[in-house]
Design an enzyme around this catalytic site. Structure first.
Site, short mmCIF file in Angstrom:
data_model
loop_
_atom_site.label_atom_id
_atom_site.label_comp_id
_atom_site.label_asym_id
_atom_site.label_seq_id
_atom_site.Cartn_x
_atom_site.Cartn_y
_atom_site.Cartn_z
N PHE A 141 20.15 24.69 42.80
CA PHE A 141 20.74 25.88 43.41
C PHE A 141 19.67 26.64 44.18
O PHE A 141 18.46 26.46 43.97
CB PHE A 141 21.37 26.78 42.34
CG PHE A 141 20.39 27.32 41.33
CD1 PHE A 141 19.77 28.55 41.52
CD2 PHE A 141 20.07 26.58 40.19
CE1 PHE A 141 18.87 29.04 40.58
CE2 PHE A 141 19.17 27.07 39.25
CZ PHE A 141 18.57 28.30 39.45
N CYS A 142 20.12 27.49 45.10
CA CYS A 142 19.23 28.36 45.87
C CYS A 142 20.01 29.61 46.25
O CYS A 142 21.14 29.81 45.80
CB CYS A 142 18.68 27.65 47.09
SG CYS A 142 19.97 27.04 48.21
N THR A 143 19.46 30.47 47.08
CA THR A 143 20.06 31.77 47.37
C THR A 143 21.43 31.66 48.03
O THR A 143 22.42 32.22 47.56
CB THR A 143 19.13 32.61 48.27
OG1 THR A 143 17.84 32.65 47.69
CG2 THR A 143 19.67 34.03 48.42
N GLY A 158 22.55 28.45 49.59
CA GLY A 158 23.03 27.08 49.65
C GLY A 158 22.30 26.17 50.61
O GLY A 158 22.35 24.95 50.47
N ILE A 194 23.61 31.16 45.05
CA ILE A 194 23.64 32.23 44.05
C ILE A 194 24.53 33.38 44.51
O ILE A 194 25.29 33.95 43.72
CB ILE A 194 22.21 32.75 43.78
CG1 ILE A 194 21.32 31.63 43.26
CG2 ILE A 194 22.23 33.91 42.79
CD1 ILE A 194 19.84 31.94 43.34
#
Length: 375
Positions: free
Chosen positions: A177-179, A181, A206
């Site tokens: 996952f990341c901020t 996508g 996120i």
């Protein structure tokens, strides 16, 4: 939310062979609608975060989606009391998110998208290795429960982390996952290229998870770092409790701001030992100018600051002209039009031009400016 600024994070991996020609028209749309922030254009697509009024953001999105290649643009919105960016920029890049590995193409191979509503079930599986693909300072602000922090300082270091720590034969299921996508688009594509089979990533990142998953069901812990003046957002997507050091750009807690090593705009516990005395003096002067601008109710840098500077320059030049020769005739219409055009260009000059360079290039008096306009 009607009077709040809209913050819009967007991206799309798509072939844009003409990306260089898209820059100027896109920047003009941002400037005309007072949309601030930065958009990146590359042959592989578009990425960025911008903010403005509801009308301004809607106009920008409509413009972007009018290009059939961007009709399915991925974007997420949140709200804040004021626009958290000072300038409008459109930059040309080799990659819209920099991994530094040639040939990684999320359009060709990518991990399995998992919707926020299904994410908790996936990462609760003990066989799933959960990896936070963001930088170390982002992970320390907040992350998902039991997520692995690769301790990278930039996304360029992620491939080396994979080579050193992950094994397709051992790690059968990997979720990332990341901020918003976009980093996971490339990280999952990279893992697929390395032979990992069951690779998943959080669709929308996120920010989408915080928007859609109720707090009473969340597996998120802490706040989420964002790359604008809000610094972090909480689970309600409202501005969080962190501040940012203007010297090193690291997020700082309220406790860290009580440290003797913290000086507003000058240093913090993260960078105190790396800041030279010359830099401290320079940073203190910058902070002084920022505070003086705030006392006047103005911005110190950015589009608004340039507009204020241009207005003041016009007023001072007109006043000098009147004081120097009260009976002087009014400037011709062509001169007045030239002056207006000159300052309009100054306001909408390249976003990378510094205030200092702008001042050096501006004529010192109205007469010389009129000469330029007439000539």
């Amino acid at each position: 939310m009607q009077n709040q600024a809209v913050v819009c994070a967007l991206y799309k991996f798509i072939a844009l062979d003409d990306f260089e020609t898209l820059r100027d028209p896109l920047l003009n749309v941002m400037l005309e609608n007072r949309v601030r922030g930065t958009l990146l254009l590359a042959r592989e697509g578009i990425n960025g975060t911008v903010a403005g009024s509801r009308e301004g953001i809607d106009t920008l999105l409509t413009y972007l989606k009018s290009d059939p290649r961007l009709a399915e643009l991925d974007y997420k919105e949140s709200y804040t009391d004021s626009v958290p960016f000072l300038r409008s920029k459109v930059k040309l890049k080799r990659e819209i998110v920099t991994m530094g590995v040639e040939g990684i193409d999320p359009r060709r191979s990518v991990g399995t998208y998992v919707k926020p509503a299904d994410w908790n079930h996936l990462i609760s599986d003990p066989e799933v290795l959960l990896i936070d693909t963001r930088n170390d300072y982002e992970c320390r602000v907040g992350s998902f429960r039991n997520a692995v922090n690769p301790n990278t300082d930039s996304f360029r270091e992620f491939p080396q982390y994979v080579r050193d720590n992950l094994d397709p034969a051992k790690h059968k299921k990997v979720a990332m996952f990341c901020t918003g996508g976009i980093r996971c688009e490339k990280s999952t594509a990279y893992l697929k290229e390395q032979g990992f089979e069951d690779v998943y990533h959080l669709q929308g990142g996120i920010l989408k998870y915080l928007e859609e998953v109720p707090k009473e069901e969340t597996l998120w812990e802490g706040e989420c770092f964002v790359f604008d003046e809000r610094v972090t957002v909480n689970h309600d997507l409202q501005r969080g409790d962190y501040d940012q050091c203007n010297a090193c750009r690291m997020p700082v807690t309220r406790e860290e701001k009580q440290s003797p090593r913290f000086e507003q705009g000058v240093s913090c516990p993260h960078c105190f030992d790396q800041v030279s005395e010359a830099d401290r003096a320079r940073f203190r002067e910058r902070e002084k100018q920022i505070q003086l601008a705030k006392q006047r109710g103005e911005e110190h840098i950015g589009q608004e600051a340039r507009e204020v500077t241009a207005t003041r320059r016009r007023q001072k030049q007109e006043e000098r002209r009147r004081q120097g020769n009260p009976g002087a005739p009014e400037a011709s219409q062509s001169a007045r039009d030239g002056i207006a055009s000159f300052f309009a260009c100054s306001n909408q000059a390249s976003a990378s031009a510094s205030t200092k360079n702008c001042r050096m290039s501006c004529p010192r008096d109205l007469a010389s400016l009129a000469t330029i306009c007439e000539g």
